[in-house]
Design a protein around this motif. Structure first.
Motif, PDB file in Angstrom:
ATOM      1  N   PRO A 368      49.184  14.283  30.095  1.00 40.47           N
ATOM      2  CA  PRO A 368      48.004  13.430  29.844  1.00 40.47           C
ATOM      3  C   PRO A 368      47.368  13.679  28.478  1.00 40.47           C
ATOM      4  N   SER A 446      47.417  15.327  38.093  1.00 42.57           N
ATOM      5  CA  SER A 446      48.238  14.742  37.036  1.00 42.57           C
ATOM      6  C   SER A 446      49.544  14.208  37.626  1.00 42.57           C
ATOM      7  N   THR A 451      46.291   7.272  34.362  1.00 41.81           N
ATOM      8  CA  THR A 451      45.873   8.170  33.279  1.00 41.81           C
ATOM      9  C   THR A 451      44.390   8.053  32.963  1.00 41.81           C
TER      10      THR A 451
END
Length: 516
Positions: A368, A446, A451
């Protein structure tokens, strides 16, 4: 005339103001954060400890006082008995024993891989191989990992095996005491305490992730929030940036704000350090390199959001495995690093935590961040700080409030108190909630959230300097899907209901679970 306490506070404030923006300030703040991990430092008596230390030491001894997050951090007063190093890292003996046992299993697995693959833990690359790697440094995705590389990690069952030999399980016994997998006592917060700890998440406070999507003119919140964010960035105030991120960071400012909170710089010395690590990767081959290749191939390379960053991930993770500066976090981590040897001499301490060298999904801690930083050296600097402050706690066994054991217990307690019928139903059909939520928490979500929503969640992790919010979100997801989960009849069907989290909105879930 000012009294002694007021004069000391003014002096400290003046010193901090003069240091702000200087490299020394970031070093002092980093050291202060590390001190907060030490059990002998008590926040409730901190100011008095500072005064006593200054009185006793006089002008002959050095002492530092750093203002951080509303508190003065200092060295403990002289004469305070020092705890043994292993007790400082982890005060509970049964936790230390469990971590040591897990490390032995991982080391045994590493040695088995060395034997099966016929390679040492570390070796110097031949000159032709060094040249080849240098030429394809930006195209390392063409390499394939060995088929016999096994990515291991402990499971919810590992957490369930933890037992405190000094705890009488009959104490405080309730109907829900044995519903969950975690059967140890740690100090975790109930929902009323959560509301006090996270006031900025209340329904009356504006939040990026909610108010920026509402049908209201943007200048009522978002533009004002951005204006304040620009001011925080221009003043280079780390404490203000941390407070600001509790309500979310605007997309255009997030990279700068996170770097400011983490004191992650990209100065010439940082770039040079990264280049030195790159040279170490080119000159020496480690067994964990194969594990890194395999993990990236199995996770990020197959993710719709992150596959484009495959080469970035190789570069950062390979450098990370050789960064001896990361070893500093083992002074407050319950784990210990393994060491590789070449011709009988210590070559390099492998800085990826021994209990997951590296585990399936480790690369998702980095992925990310690739959306925020396009310079490998800056990306590396931010990831390293994120890891040594937060992520290492997600794969080591400890009693830390942000450790994976506490997060698992926090999740179960929240769900048991908030939705006892749902918890009992899932437990009865063999679908323990923790078996499903564990993988979310160990990756800090994650690879599971979209995102933009993941970055909003990590805003709050940085803002509150705690991973506790990850456990809250895991419980909130179950609450959101409770109606469907009450109809499932097996673990597989429960997993199917919770398989796709990519459409979820983080902030509404957190606010409703905690405050509605």
């Amino acid at each position: 005339m000012m009294d002694e306490g007021t004069e000391l506070s003014v002096t400290i404030a003046q010193i901090v103001q003069r240091l702000k923006g200087a490299h020394l300030h970031s070093q002092l703040e980093k050291q202060a954060r590390e001190c907060l991990h030490r059990p002998e430092i008590k926040l409730e008596s901190l100011k008095e400890d500072v005064r006593n230390f200054l009185r006793v030491s006089g002008t002959q001894d050095w002492v530092y006082c750093v203002y951080h997050a509303g508190a003065v951090t200092c060295l403990p007063p002289p004469g305070h008995p020092a705890a043994p190093p292993e007790h400082t890292k982890e005060p509970l003996a049964y936790m230390r024993k469990a971590q040591a046992s897990w490390e032995k299993r991982i080391l045994k697995s590493l040695n088995s891989m060395c034997t099966e693959l016929g390679v040492p833990l570390a070796r110097k690359r031949p000159i032709p191989e060094q040249k080849e790697l240098t030429n394809k440094w930006n195209e390392m995705g063409t390499d394939e990992p060995g088929d016999k590389c096994n990515l291991k990690f402990f499971t919810p069952q590992t957490m369930g095996c933890l037992k405190n030999p000094n705890h009488d399980c009959r104490e405080g016994l309730t109907a829900r005491s044995h519903w969950g997998l975690i059967q140890i006592s740690l100090n975790v917060r109930a929902i009323p305490q959560m509301r006090e700890a996270y006031p900025e998440l209340s329904l009356t406070c504006c939040q990026l992730g909610i108010d920026d999507h509402a049908h209201i003119p943007p200048d009522l919140f978002e533009s004002e929030h951005i204006r304040i964010g620009n001011k925080v960035v221009s003043e280079q105030d780390s404490a203000a940036a941390q407070q600001y991120s509790r309500q979310g960071c605007p997309t255009g400012l997030r990279a700068q704000l996170w770097a400011l909170i983490l004191n992650a710089t990209n100065e010439p010395e940082d770039i040079m350090h990264y280049e030195q690590l790159k040279a170490a990767v080119i000159h020496h081959d480690l067994l964990v390199d194969n594990l890194i290749y395999k993990d990236v191939k199995l996770t990020a390379s197959n993710d719709d959001y992150y596959f484009v960053f495959e080469d970035f991930l190789y570069q950062v993770l390979l450098c990370f495995s050789r960064d001896t500066a990361v070893l500093e976090h083992f002074s407050y981590n319950s784990a210990t690093p393994p060491k590789s040897y070449i011709q009988g001499k210590t070559f390099m301490s492998v800085c990826v935590c021994v209990c997951v060298v590296p585990f399936h999904g480790f690369s998702m801690y980095v992925a990310p961040l690739c959306f925020l930083y396009n310079e490998p050296s800056k990306l590396y600097s931010v990831f390293r700080e994120m890891y040594v402050r937060y992520f290492f706690r997600l794969h080591s066994i400890s009693s830390s409030p942000s450790g994976i054991v506490s997060l698992c217990l926090q999740f179960e307690r929240l769900l048991q108190s908030h939705l006892p019928q749902l918890f009992y139903h899932l437990q009865k059909i063999g679908a323990q909630p923790l078996r499903i939520a564990f993988k979310w928490m160990v990756r800090a979500f994650s690879g599971y959230l979209s995102t933009d929503q993941l970055l909003l969640l990590w805003d709050r992790v940085l803002g509150y300097d705690s991973l506790e919010i990850v456990a809250v979100l895991a419980a909130a997801v179950f609450a959101f899907r409770a109606e469907n989960l009450m109809e499932v009849t097996s673990l597989a069907s429960a997993e199917a209901v919770l398989a796709d989290l990519s459409t979820l909105k983080v902030m509404p879930l957190l606010q409703i679970f905690l405050f509605a």
